[in-house]
Enzyme design. Structure first.
Site, short mmCIF file in Angstrom:
data_model
loop_
_atom_site.label_atom_id
_atom_site.label_comp_id
_atom_site.label_asym_id
_atom_site.label_seq_id
_atom_site.Cartn_x
_atom_site.Cartn_y
_atom_site.Cartn_z
N TYR A 1 -0.81 53.74 94.45
CA TYR A 1 -1.66 52.70 95.03
C TYR A 1 -1.71 52.84 96.30
O TYR A 1 -2.76 53.16 96.78
CB TYR A 1 -1.20 51.31 94.27
CG TYR A 1 -2.19 50.56 94.46
CD1 TYR A 1 -1.96 49.77 95.48
CD2 TYR A 1 -3.09 49.75 93.65
CE1 TYR A 1 -2.84 48.51 96.16
CE2 TYR A 1 -3.86 49.28 93.58
CZ TYR A 1 -3.69 48.31 95.46
OH TYR A 1 -4.39 47.21 95.36
N SER B 1 -6.20 47.85 100.64
CA SER B 1 -5.36 46.98 100.28
C SER B 1 -4.21 46.54 101.73
O SER B 1 -4.21 47.58 102.13
CB SER B 1 -4.74 47.22 99.54
OG SER B 1 -3.59 46.72 99.23
C1 GCO Z 1 1.86 44.96 95.08
C2 GCO Z 1 0.85 44.54 94.87
C3 GCO Z 1 -0.29 44.70 95.42
C4 GCO Z 1 -1.33 43.52 96.05
C5 GCO Z 1 -2.38 44.25 97.34
C6 GCO Z 1 -1.44 43.64 98.31
O1 GCO Z 1 2.51 45.63 93.83
O2 GCO Z 1 2.51 45.56 95.93
O3 GCO Z 1 0.27 44.71 93.74
O4 GCO Z 1 -0.30 46.39 96.02
O5 GCO Z 1 -2.01 43.68 94.82
O6 GCO Z 1 -3.06 45.32 96.60
O7 GCO Z 1 -2.56 44.01 99.57
#
Ligand code: GCO
Length: 263
Positions: A157, A144
């Protein structure tokens, strides 16, 4: 261009029933691979099978929890019997929880890390023995932009996707000598269900501020589509990338290269 052909190869796409995983499954199948996908429950598997069927793509669908090591070892054994030894693994299954850090429970943080980081470890561990047997293998981790950048509310995340970047490099380090290439794709902001809340039109019909922000920060001037991810994934799954290892290929419309338009 046989370099990009996947014919004769068996691919497993985790979380491949919908969204990015579905697009990658279709792309790998169209490049010649026998594609398998897993998801977390039978209802999703059936929906996924129908979606692939409607797209004219033949796939093998399975229910298996990517965070359960025994279940994934079983799945790899079942695929070996029913389809063949897995040549290509796409660690796509992932979740996100957007919660300010001080409001985020340890349980929520751990759940995201389990699915987004521990599961790719589990799934890679399950397929590498077969790849060692065959003398080749491709592991593609769906990283990501958050493998590089932080953002408010996505602490778990970002930590998981940052870890996934380094797991990618470590699998390269440990198995590159056995002709196994482990790389990542780094999606930018892609228009999917997962990012729908960031694009929802405002009550007055105007665009979501975050939507406007991302479009202004992206040289391509748009959100990505799941199809934008297919070519880079087929490249990393094919012989065309046999000397590419430990690399995160960002598919982000240039956003990571750009400071952003002056407001
Ligand atoms: C967020 C988004 C990002 C995208 C993606 C970017 O909340 O900033 O969900 O995380 O999903 O991962 O690469």
């Amino acid at each position: 261009m046989d370099l990009f052909s996947l014919s004769g190869k068996v691919a497993l796409v985790t979380g491949g029933a919908h969204s990015i995983g579905f697009a990658l499954g279709v792309g790998l199948a169209k490049a010649g691979a026998a594609v398998c996908f897993n998801c977390s429950n039978e209802a999703s598997r059936e929906r996924g099978m129908k979606t692939y069927q409607d797209a004219g793509v033949e796939v093998h669908g399975y229910v298996a929890d990517v965070t359960d090591e025994h279940a994934m070892q079983q799945l790899v054994a079942t695929i070996r019997e029913e389809v063949g030894v897995i040549d290509i693994l796409v660690n796509n299954a992932g979740i996100i929880k957007r919660i300010p850090m001080l409001d985020m429970s340890v349980e929520d943080f751990t759940k995201v890390v389990d699915v987004d980081l521990v599961a790719p470890f589990i799934c890679s561990k399950a397929v590498i023995p077969g790849m060692l047997e065959k003398g080749h293998g491709k592991i593609i981790n769906v990283c990501s932009m958050m493998s590089e950048l932080g953002r408010e509310t996505v602490s778990a995340y970002a930590a998981a996707k940052g870890g996934l970047k380094m797991l990618t490099r470590n699998i390269c380090a440990e198995f590159g000598g056995a002709n196994i290439q482990c790389n990542g794709i780094g999606p930018g902001y892609i228009a999917t269900q997962q990012t729908a809340p960031l694009r929802e039109p405002q009550p007055d019909g105007s665009r979501h501020p975050f939507d406007q922000f991302i479009v202004s920060k992206t040289p391509a001037g748009r959100w990505g589509t799941t199809e934008d991810l297919v070519g880079p994934t087929v490249f990393l799954a094919s012989d065309a990338s046999n000397f590419v290892n430990g690399h995160i290929l960002y598919v982000d419309g240039g956003i990571l290269a750009y400071i952003g338009k002056q407001p």
